[in-house]
Scaffold this motif. Structure first.
Motif, mmCIF file in Angstrom:
data_model
loop_
_atom_site.group_PDB
_atom_site.id
_atom_site.type_symbol
_atom_site.label_atom_id
_atom_site.label_comp_id
_atom_site.label_asym_id
_atom_site.label_seq_id
_atom_site.Cartn_x
_atom_site.Cartn_y
_atom_site.Cartn_z
ATOM 1 N N THR A 57 0.752 -1.170 0.090
ATOM 2 C CA THR A 57 0.026 0.076 0.236
ATOM 3 C C THR A 57 0.933 1.227 0.022
ATOM 4 O O THR A 57 0.608 2.188 -0.744
ATOM 5 N N LEU A 58 1.992 1.190 0.933
ATOM 6 C CA LEU A 58 2.640 2.378 1.253
ATOM 7 C C LEU A 58 3.310 2.566 -0.207
ATOM 8 O O LEU A 58 3.610 3.761 -0.892
ATOM 9 N N ALA A 59 3.877 1.533 -0.997
ATOM 10 C CA ALA A 59 4.727 1.670 -2.228
ATOM 11 C C ALA A 59 3.716 2.250 -3.527
ATOM 12 O O ALA A 59 3.947 3.180 -4.088
ATOM 13 N N GLY A 60 2.330 1.631 -3.336
ATOM 14 C CA GLY A 60 1.330 2.123 -4.292
ATOM 15 C C GLY A 60 1.104 3.608 -4.258
ATOM 16 O O GLY A 60 0.914 4.343 -5.358
ATOM 17 N N ASP A 61 0.941 3.802 -3.114
ATOM 18 C CA ASP A 61 0.341 5.470 -2.610
ATOM 19 C C ASP A 61 1.683 6.365 -3.087
ATOM 20 O O ASP A 61 1.587 7.478 -3.460
ATOM 21 N N PHE A 62 2.854 5.925 -2.675
ATOM 22 C CA PHE A 62 3.843 6.816 -3.235
ATOM 23 C C PHE A 62 3.957 6.942 -4.854
ATOM 24 O O PHE A 62 4.318 7.964 -5.341
ATOM 25 N N LEU A 63 3.963 5.794 -5.375
ATOM 26 C CA LEU A 63 4.200 5.789 -6.722
ATOM 27 C C LEU A 63 3.209 6.427 -7.536
ATOM 28 O O LEU A 63 3.346 7.149 -8.570
ATOM 29 N N LYS A 64 1.869 6.530 -6.899
ATOM 30 C CA LYS A 64 0.887 7.127 -7.806
ATOM 31 C C LYS A 64 1.000 8.678 -7.537
ATOM 32 O O LYS A 64 0.095 9.500 -8.576
ATOM 33 N N GLY A 65 1.803 9.075 -6.798
ATOM 34 C CA GLY A 65 2.100 10.711 -6.549
ATOM 35 C C GLY A 65 3.374 10.994 -7.569
ATOM 36 O O GLY A 65 3.609 11.821 -8.189
ATOM 37 N N LEU A 66 4.220 9.813 -7.638
ATOM 38 C CA LEU A 66 5.624 10.162 -8.450
ATOM 39 C C LEU A 66 5.452 10.166 -9.718
ATOM 40 O O LEU A 66 5.638 10.746 -10.601
ATOM 41 N N ILE A 67 4.626 9.075 -10.356
ATOM 42 C CA ILE A 67 4.821 8.608 -11.897
ATOM 43 C C ILE A 67 3.932 9.781 -12.443
ATOM 44 O O ILE A 67 4.333 10.394 -13.536
ATOM 45 N N PRO A 68 2.960 10.370 -12.001
ATOM 46 C CA PRO A 68 2.193 11.432 -13.018
ATOM 47 C C PRO A 68 3.181 12.739 -13.140
ATOM 48 O O PRO A 68 3.097 13.190 -14.384
ATOM 49 N N VAL A 69 3.907 12.914 -12.161
ATOM 50 C CA VAL A 69 5.084 14.312 -12.269
ATOM 51 C C VAL A 69 5.966 13.841 -13.047
ATOM 52 O O VAL A 69 6.545 14.620 -13.999
ATOM 53 N N LEU A 70 6.409 12.421 -13.225
ATOM 54 C CA LEU A 70 7.541 12.088 -13.975
ATOM 55 C C LEU A 70 6.960 12.104 -15.487
ATOM 56 O O LEU A 70 7.842 12.321 -16.494
ATOM 57 N N VAL A 71 5.765 11.617 -15.625
ATOM 58 C CA VAL A 71 5.239 11.533 -17.138
ATOM 59 C C VAL A 71 5.084 12.947 -17.591
ATOM 60 O O VAL A 71 5.355 13.162 -18.655
ATOM 61 N N ALA A 72 4.540 14.161 -16.803
ATOM 62 C CA ALA A 72 4.635 15.464 -17.326
ATOM 63 C C ALA A 72 5.795 15.748 -17.656
ATOM 64 O O ALA A 72 6.128 16.722 -18.675
ATOM 65 N N ARG A 73 6.961 15.714 -16.724
ATOM 66 C CA ARG A 73 8.254 15.890 -16.946
ATOM 67 C C ARG A 73 8.750 15.488 -18.458
ATOM 68 O O ARG A 73 9.440 16.087 -18.957
ATOM 69 N N ALA A 74 8.215 14.026 -18.513
ATOM 70 C CA ALA A 74 8.651 13.574 -19.730
ATOM 71 C C ALA A 74 8.177 13.996 -21.063
ATOM 72 O O ALA A 74 8.785 14.083 -22.121
ATOM 73 N N PHE A 75 6.904 14.742 -20.906
ATOM 74 C CA PHE A 75 6.399 15.483 -21.835
ATOM 75 C C PHE A 75 6.816 16.939 -22.012
ATOM 76 O O PHE A 75 6.233 17.635 -22.888
ATOM 77 N N GLY A 76 7.827 17.243 -21.311
ATOM 78 C CA GLY A 76 8.259 18.576 -21.379
ATOM 79 C C GLY A 76 7.582 19.673 -20.823
ATOM 80 O O GLY A 76 7.623 20.793 -21.214
ATOM 81 N N GLN A 77 6.629 19.313 -19.927
ATOM 82 C CA GLN A 77 5.929 20.398 -19.457
ATOM 83 C C GLN A 77 6.561 21.292 -18.367
ATOM 84 O O GLN A 77 7.593 20.775 -17.837
ATOM 85 N N GLY A 78 6.260 22.485 -18.114
ATOM 86 C CA GLY A 78 7.221 23.517 -17.381
ATOM 87 C C GLY A 78 6.475 23.517 -16.142
ATOM 88 O O GLY A 78 5.760 22.686 -15.303
#
Length: 199
Positions: A57-78
């Motif tokens: 649960t802890l890993a999942g809750d952590f990753l669902k915060g991390l992954i969207p930000v990394l995806v947005a960063r990968a798409f070159g968002q400011g």
């Protein structure tokens, strides 16, 4: 604009996936919303299901915060979109559309978005948690102290102002979601690290 909007929607939907509820269902455990502290988070899952379920649960809750930000960063968002994406993921965890808007308190997801935004802020927040937890031995107090200082850390590290602006409402919501913990801290009845009382 379209890609930015997609990042925000993805972040909220990703945050809305309640790891605690899914883990409990898959492992045949009681619904965390109806057992223990009735909070769908890792601490309550630990209480009702043990360490393995809590760790997942802890890993999942952590990753669902991390992954969207990394995806947005990968798409070159400011910075502004990255900050908004972080907040959207956090908001999804607190108020998940898939689970009747009954979410957790947000500590692990907040740490995940902090790592996505800035590892320096996340590291400083983690160090703050460790210091407060060691001195006062109250996990909730340590989490709130670390979160409260995170916007200041963002400014001290010279990060974009949008990051601090995103962290401020996150802090406010964390304090609100932990209001019962705060009452118990003030009353001297809050659970301490190592004991088995309800947190």
């Amino acid at each position: 604009m379209t890609s930015a909007l997609l990042c925000l929607v993805f972040a909220y939907l990703c945050g809305s996936v309640s790891t605690a509820i899914l883990v409990c269902r898959l492992m045949g455990l009681p619904d965390p919303r109806s057992e223990g502290s009735r909070n769908p988070g890792a601490t309550n899952v630990l209480r009702i299901g043990g360490r393995k379920a809590a760790a997942i649960t802890l890993a999942g809750d952590f990753l669902k915060g991390l992954i969207p930000v990394l995806v947005a960063r990968a798409f070159g968002q400011g910075p502004e979109v990255l900050a908004a994406t972080a907040f959207a993921a956090f908001l999804g965890h607190l108020y998940p559309v898939f689970f009747g808007f009954q979410g957790g308190k947000g500590v692990a997801t907040a740490l995940g978005v902090m790592v996505g935004l800035s590892w320096q802020v996340a590291l400083a927040a983690l160090a703050t948690w460790l210091v407060i937890a060691r001195v006062w031995k109250i996990s909730s107090l340590a989490a709130l102290g670390a979160a409260t200082l995170s916007p200041l850390y963002a400014l001290l590290f010279g990060l974009p102002g949008a990051y601090a602006l995103a962290l401020l409402p996150m802090v406010a919501l964390l304090l609100w979601r932990h209001r019962e913990n705060i009452r118990r801290i003030r009353a001297g009845t809050e659970s301490r690290i190592g004991d088995k009382k309800k947190a």
